[in-house]
Design a protein around this motif. Structure first.
Motif, short mmCIF file in Angstrom:
data_model
loop_
_atom_site.label_atom_id
_atom_site.label_comp_id
_atom_site.label_asym_id
_atom_site.label_seq_id
_atom_site.Cartn_x
_atom_site.Cartn_y
_atom_site.Cartn_z
N VAL A 1 10.58 12.68 -1.51
CA VAL A 1 11.19 11.33 -0.64
C VAL A 1 10.25 10.26 -0.64
O VAL A 1 9.03 10.47 -0.50
CB VAL A 1 11.43 12.13 0.83
N LEU A 2 10.92 9.15 -0.66
CA LEU A 2 10.32 7.61 -0.72
C LEU A 2 10.60 6.83 0.77
O LEU A 2 11.85 6.91 0.96
CB LEU A 2 10.41 7.06 -1.61
N VAL A 3 9.63 6.59 1.65
CA VAL A 3 9.91 5.80 2.70
C VAL A 3 9.36 4.44 2.39
O VAL A 3 8.24 4.45 2.23
CB VAL A 3 9.30 6.36 3.96
N LEU A 4 10.17 3.40 2.77
CA LEU A 4 9.77 2.12 2.80
C LEU A 4 9.75 1.37 4.09
O LEU A 4 10.54 1.57 4.85
CB LEU A 4 10.70 1.31 1.71
N SER B 1 0.68 -1.25 -0.02
CA SER B 1 0.00 0.23 0.08
C SER B 1 0.93 1.20 0.02
O SER B 1 2.03 1.04 0.30
CB SER B 1 -0.90 -0.01 1.43
N HIS B 2 0.47 2.40 -0.46
CA HIS B 2 1.24 3.65 -0.40
C HIS B 2 0.14 4.91 -0.21
O HIS B 2 -0.92 4.72 -0.31
CB HIS B 2 1.82 3.72 -1.48
N ARG B 3 0.83 5.73 0.24
CA ARG B 3 0.30 7.12 0.51
C ARG B 3 1.20 8.40 0.36
O ARG B 3 2.36 8.00 0.38
CB ARG B 3 -0.27 7.47 2.02
N VAL B 4 0.71 9.40 -0.21
CA VAL B 4 1.55 10.80 -0.23
C VAL B 4 1.18 11.65 0.55
O VAL B 4 -0.14 11.94 0.29
CB VAL B 4 1.50 10.90 -1.80
N ALA B 5 1.91 12.25 1.23
CA ALA B 5 1.34 13.46 2.07
C ALA B 5 2.77 14.25 2.43
O ALA B 5 3.88 13.79 2.68
CB ALA B 5 0.89 13.03 3.44
N ASP B 6 2.52 15.47 2.01
CA ASP B 6 3.50 16.54 2.42
C ASP B 6 4.78 16.23 1.80
O ASP B 6 5.94 16.28 2.43
CB ASP B 6 3.93 16.76 4.13
N SER B 7 4.54 15.80 0.38
CA SER B 7 5.96 15.35 -0.52
C SER B 7 6.65 14.08 -0.25
O SER B 7 7.57 13.93 -0.76
CB SER B 7 6.76 16.64 -0.74
N ARG C 1 11.24 15.18 6.54
CA ARG C 1 10.89 16.59 6.07
C ARG C 1 12.16 17.62 6.15
O ARG C 1 12.09 18.45 5.11
CB ARG C 1 10.28 17.44 7.65
N ILE C 2 13.22 17.18 6.46
CA ILE C 2 14.64 17.87 6.47
C ILE C 2 14.86 17.61 4.72
O ILE C 2 15.27 18.52 4.12
CB ILE C 2 15.59 17.12 7.09
N LEU C 3 14.69 16.38 4.20
CA LEU C 3 15.31 16.16 2.82
C LEU C 3 14.08 16.75 2.14
O LEU C 3 14.51 17.12 1.17
CB LEU C 3 15.13 14.50 2.78
N VAL C 4 12.84 16.85 2.29
CA VAL C 4 11.88 17.45 1.37
C VAL C 4 12.32 18.84 1.03
O VAL C 4 12.14 19.55 0.26
CB VAL C 4 10.61 17.27 1.82
N SER C 5 12.92 19.43 2.21
CA SER C 5 13.37 20.91 2.00
C SER C 5 14.51 21.34 1.49
O SER C 5 14.90 22.21 1.27
CB SER C 5 13.29 21.53 3.79
N ARG C 6 15.21 20.24 1.26
CA ARG C 6 16.62 20.45 0.70
C ARG C 6 16.63 20.46 -0.96
O ARG C 6 15.50 20.06 -1.27
CB ARG C 6 17.88 19.60 0.90
#
Length: 253
Positions: free
Chosen positions: A50-53, A6-12, A191-196
């Motif tokens: 960014v992707l989190v597994l 399953s997957h979701r996308v939130a705040d990039s 969040r840090i990686l999204v901001s870079r």
């Protein structure tokens, strides 16, 4: 619950969850096949930075669900390698959030991510020697690049499981978190990686992966992106930078 991704996308941030709790999130054949096209979809989504597994509940992934794999071991291994390579080629930063078992094909997936964060109590293992399977050359090279030849040989020769502390010492894990601290730290780092700057991240990902023939390409990308000017201006004005360059769906684009 049917085994599934399953997957979701939130705040990039795209979060992909391995769901097969009855078998410690072991991957079925259908799940192995589903991962590459899912990653293609998320790579093409410009909102994803960014992707989190991670795994459902108390395990990351205990490897392959052997009962669902038909045909030869080589065919089954091919499914795992294809999923691993698709994850390694994902053009944006990837994080594995690990709790519980991260074994066999699960460890392959974690190793294919850019960074691995694990909760205390996680167990890691590379187990082909228990089954008489030859571990793929590409997966072996990736493991060696993370932990070095000696630690890779220990894992591959013995098939033994190692704890979070030893995984951290060998380089298989980048950060070890106390119980209950994993989700918060993963969210913070995401969040840090999204901001870079995605420009910096994409170039660094290619170079760290061994591709060294694209200096001119990335110099041209930097010159036309505006990210450098924005980064310097934000630093001088003491404000968060607003980077606009967006990673292409393919790292070779």
């Amino acid at each position: 619950m049917e085994p599934q991704l399953s997957h979701r996308v939130a705040d990039s941030v795209a979060t992909v969850v391995i769901r097969h709790p009855a078998k410690r999130n072991a991957m079925t054949a259908a799940m192995w096949r589903a991962l590459p096209p899912l990653l293609d979809t998320l790579a093409a989504d410009r909102s994803v930075r960014v992707l989190v597994l991670t795994g459902e509940g108390g395990a990351f992934c205990a490897g392959a669900d052997i009962s669902t794999l038909q045909g030869s071991p080589q065919e089954a291994q091919g499914l795992a390698v294809a999923a691993e390579e698709a994850l390694a080629a994902f053009p944006k930063p990837t994080l594995a959030a690990v709790r519980g078992h991260c074994v066999g094909g699960g460890c392959q997936l974690a190793a294919a991510c850019d960074l691995r964060l694990a909760e205390e109590g996680a167990l890691f293992g590379v187990t082909p020697a228990r089954l008489g399977i030859v571990y793929p050359a590409s997966s072996t090279r990736r493991l060696v690049s993370l932990v070095g030849p000696s630690a890779a040989k220990y894992l591959l020769f013995s098939g033994e499981l190692i704890d979070t502390e030893r995984a951290l010492r060998t380089g298989l894990v980048d950060e070890a978190l106390p119980a209950g601290g994993l989700d918060g730290r993963v969210a913070e780092l995401a969040r840090i990686l999204v901001s870079r700057s995605q420009l910096t991240q994409a170039a660094a990902k290619e170079f760290a992966g061994g591709r060294t023939d694209r200096d001119a390409h990335w110099a041209a990308q930097a010159a036309g992106s505006g990210d450098t000017a924005e980064g310097v201006a934000a630093f001088l004005e003491r404000r968060p930078a607003r980077f606009t360059w967006s990673a292409p769906a393919s790292p070779s684009s």
